[in-house]
Scaffold this active site. Sequence first.
Site, PDB file in Angstrom:
ATOM      1  N   GLU A  39       0.829  -1.212   0.000  1.00 18.02           N
ATOM      2  CA  GLU A  39       0.000   0.000   0.000  1.00 18.02           C
ATOM      3  C   GLU A  39       0.864   1.264   0.000  1.00 18.02           C
ATOM      4  OE1 GLU A  39      -2.885  -0.675   3.152  1.00 18.02           O
ATOM      5  OE2 GLU A  39      -4.068  -1.934   1.823  1.00 18.02           O
ATOM      6  N   HIS A  53      -8.860  -8.074   0.703  1.00 23.35           N
ATOM      7  CA  HIS A  53      -8.061  -6.864   0.958  1.00 23.35           C
ATOM      8  C   HIS A  53      -6.809  -7.237   1.752  1.00 23.35           C
ATOM      9  CE1 HIS A  53     -10.627  -3.211  -0.094  1.00 23.35           C
ATOM     10  NE2 HIS A  53     -11.137  -4.251  -0.727  1.00 23.35           N
ATOM     11  N   GLU A  54      -5.743  -6.553   1.440  1.00 26.40           N
ATOM     12  CA  GLU A  54      -4.422  -6.806   2.058  1.00 26.40           C
ATOM     13  C   GLU A  54      -3.887  -8.223   1.848  1.00 26.40           C
ATOM     14  OE1 GLU A  54      -6.551  -3.616   3.666  1.00 26.40           O
ATOM     15  OE2 GLU A  54      -6.924  -5.547   4.577  1.00 26.40           O
ATOM     16  N   GLU A  70      -7.599  -6.161  -3.211  1.00 30.74           N
ATOM     17  CA  GLU A  70      -7.093  -4.799  -3.064  1.00 30.74           C
ATOM     18  C   GLU A  70      -5.594  -4.870  -3.357  1.00 30.74           C
ATOM     19  OE1 GLU A  70      -7.479  -1.272   0.200  1.00 30.74           O
ATOM     20  OE2 GLU A  70      -6.578  -3.149   0.806  1.00 30.74           O
ATOM     21  N   GLU A 121      -9.134   4.583  -0.427  1.00 35.22           N
ATOM     22  CA  GLU A 121      -9.343   4.861   0.999  1.00 35.22           C
ATOM     23  C   GLU A 121      -8.232   5.728   1.591  1.00 35.22           C
ATOM     24  OE1 GLU A 121      -9.437   0.856   2.535  1.00 35.22           O
ATOM     25  OE2 GLU A 121      -7.276   0.786   2.794  1.00 35.22           O
TER      26      GLU A 121
HETATM   27  C1  NOJ Z   1      -8.711  -2.048   5.207  1.00 35.18           C
HETATM   28  C2  NOJ Z   1      -9.544  -2.252   3.990  1.00 35.18           C
HETATM   29  O1  NOJ Z   1      -8.835  -1.911   2.825  1.00 35.18           O
HETATM   30  C3  NOJ Z   1     -10.791  -1.409   4.128  1.00 35.18           C
HETATM   31  O2  NOJ Z   1     -11.551  -1.480   2.954  1.00 35.18           O
HETATM   32  C4  NOJ Z   1     -11.562  -1.858   5.328  1.00 35.18           C
HETATM   33  O3  NOJ Z   1     -12.651  -0.989   5.506  1.00 35.18           O
HETATM   34  C5  NOJ Z   1     -10.703  -1.830   6.587  1.00 35.18           C
HETATM   35  N1  NOJ Z   1      -9.460  -2.490   6.363  1.00 35.18           N
HETATM   36  C6  NOJ Z   1     -11.402  -2.494   7.763  1.00 35.18           C
HETATM   37  O4  NOJ Z   1     -11.498  -3.852   7.544  1.00 35.18           O
HETATM   38 CA    CA Z   2      -6.361  -1.699   2.586  1.00 34.42          CA
END
Ligand code: NOJ
Ligand code: CA
Length: 723
Positions: A172, A484-485, A503, A509
Amino acid sequence: MSKIKLIVFVWILGLGKLLFATTIQSPSKNLTLLVGIDNAGMVHYDLIHAAGTVVQNAKMGFILKGNNLLDRDFELLNENTQTVDNSWQPVWGEVSSIRNNYQELIYAIRQKNTGILINIHFRLFDDGLGFRYEFPVQPKLKDFIIEEEVTEFKLSGNHTAFWIPGDYDTNEYPYTKSRLSEVDAVAKSEQHQEIATRTPIGKNYVQTPLMLKTDGGLYINIHEAALMNYSAMQLRVDAATNTLTAALVPDAVGNKVYMNTPCVTPWRTIVVSDKATNILASKLILNLNAPSVIEDVSWIKPVKYIGIWWDMHVGTATWNYSDENNINLETTNWQNLPANGKHGATTERAKYCIDFAAENGFDAVLIEGWNVGWEDWFGKWKENVFDFVTPYPDFNVAELQQYAATKNVKIIMHHETSASVTNYERRLQEAMEFMLTYGYPAVKTGYVGRIIPRGEYHDGQWMVNHYNYVAAQMAKNKLMLDAHEPVRPTGLHRTYPNWLACEAARGNEFNAWSKGNPPEHETILPFTRLMGGPMDYTPGIFQIKMNYYKPNATEQVHTTLAKQLALYVTMYSPLQMAADLPENYLRYPDAFQFIKDVAVDWQDTKYLEAEPGDYITVARKAKNSSKWFVGAITDENKRNATINLNFLDVNKLYIATIYADGATADWQNNPQQYQIKKFVVKSGQIITVPLAAGGGCAISLVPAAEEDVNGVPQYKGKWETNK
Ligand code: NOJ
Ligand code: CA
């Protein structure tokens, strides 16, 4: 197609060694691959494009645990070539049919002193090379540990690179554009200290996909395909020799990869072209992945969704229900917890979002913060934070599912694992049963924080196996996945088409709560992160400046509003979120119309113009439809997007609705100014749309026969004359 196999003697300059090399050429002969063994028994390869050398005299092989040097003393046993030319239809994608056309060389080698056997598979396409190592069943090698993979990408110069630093746990980062020789210095500087905690020793490491451009104008992208049961490959930069060497992410005890024969490594990929648009259009990585393992794919559907999500990122609501902090998953009485009054995932808010989704044609609503445990989340590195099945007292799962069903809207499940992967795996079956009971079709997973088992990394072999296991388990239960992650994708969505997106990069975000993503970010992502697969970038933020929510906030989205629309087309994904609050869409209903209209699945795609870090213009034809959509974006510089409409059906008129930046729009000073124009257009015309600094434009093109053309002016050939 005729097989091309030449055995030649090649004098490798610089090395001064006579090499017995095998040569193959790509189907249209624009790429040539040479593979040979030098007099130390080391295997080397060269990749040459008609417009210049890509890789020269690059070493292959491994170092195994126990100081076993599996990179020398080889002899050639056998070699086989074949031409493959077929095509296949993805379940969803940028195009409806993909051609898989390559020349293959299987190079079978044997280490003389140990007798170890390796087959190196090379596949040479017109747009690049993929190669992988295969370890067949053999008496001399059964279980082994890879200490290093020594695969090299020895480049022809000190190219310009678009890169993020070699962190084992996160991708990220914003991208840096620099010469390869500058990686070390830049990675040590302030700008990368924001997240970098566990970069490898030294800082001269980058992650893949790595985008390169030579001074001669050749575009080169290095990544991998089909990352399974192996750790992710990063690259060590040796500026003195312009050499990149594979650097595998280690596990908790420092080992890189555990292998048992028969086994294969992922494919190492080099996509190359003298046109940047061809890099974006390349299907090489998908072609190197195995076909779908899911037979019945009828339940897999691209998704356009909204969510109870941005609320938490901008701070108008919380994931947690309570502000109590003495919380324990097993012992807390959630029913009696004092509410903080700001909880986002309430039954009431969910119903509002379901209504909004139904009224505006969205398939689904993602709801985060629905389940207990968020009071105890973030930065704790503890095992039991979430159970994935217990809703907060103000969130009625059964009632909401019924409500959503009556509106033909789905609810997307959210599993934030807090990177406690042991806990997640223990609870996964129960969590999936919960989803099936209540009719959730898809889950967004998340891996924020440091991994448990402690010492493992997000991108190591153990975690790679975890992400793939979750995808397979979800597939078994007919559930779709958005991770995600996770480790960055490598085209596995061909094998698991239920894995719609990941992601695995710096998403939108970051604009809500950090210094954000610079205006060039979205012009780089398709050349880097998206090479491996779709990204859940979460576009569509209309309220650009965060001081709308908090008076003193300086954070902002680093684009214009019109560019947020363009991202639905430039940032390919079968899973697209309209990420802003519904209330903000109601403030700009005419711009919101584009998000309602835009498709999420395509039968054709034409990359019209592109330059990494500068601009991208792409046109896509919606699946099972005659509509086209165009997206054009720029970096911090204003410029004109040139859209040649020759992709349209000839002899047909279309109504173009152009969502463009306003005349004085600017990502920093006037980001929300836009203009919408409608014209009757046809194939052969060229639309030149001015893009603001940090701006973009989105266009929908509908055959005139399908819409009312009354009063819509003809396009006169120039944006200015149509003012
Ligand atoms: C990181 C994620 O990228 C995001 O989309 C999510 O809202 C938060 N973590 C909480 O899980
Ligand atoms: Ca993230």
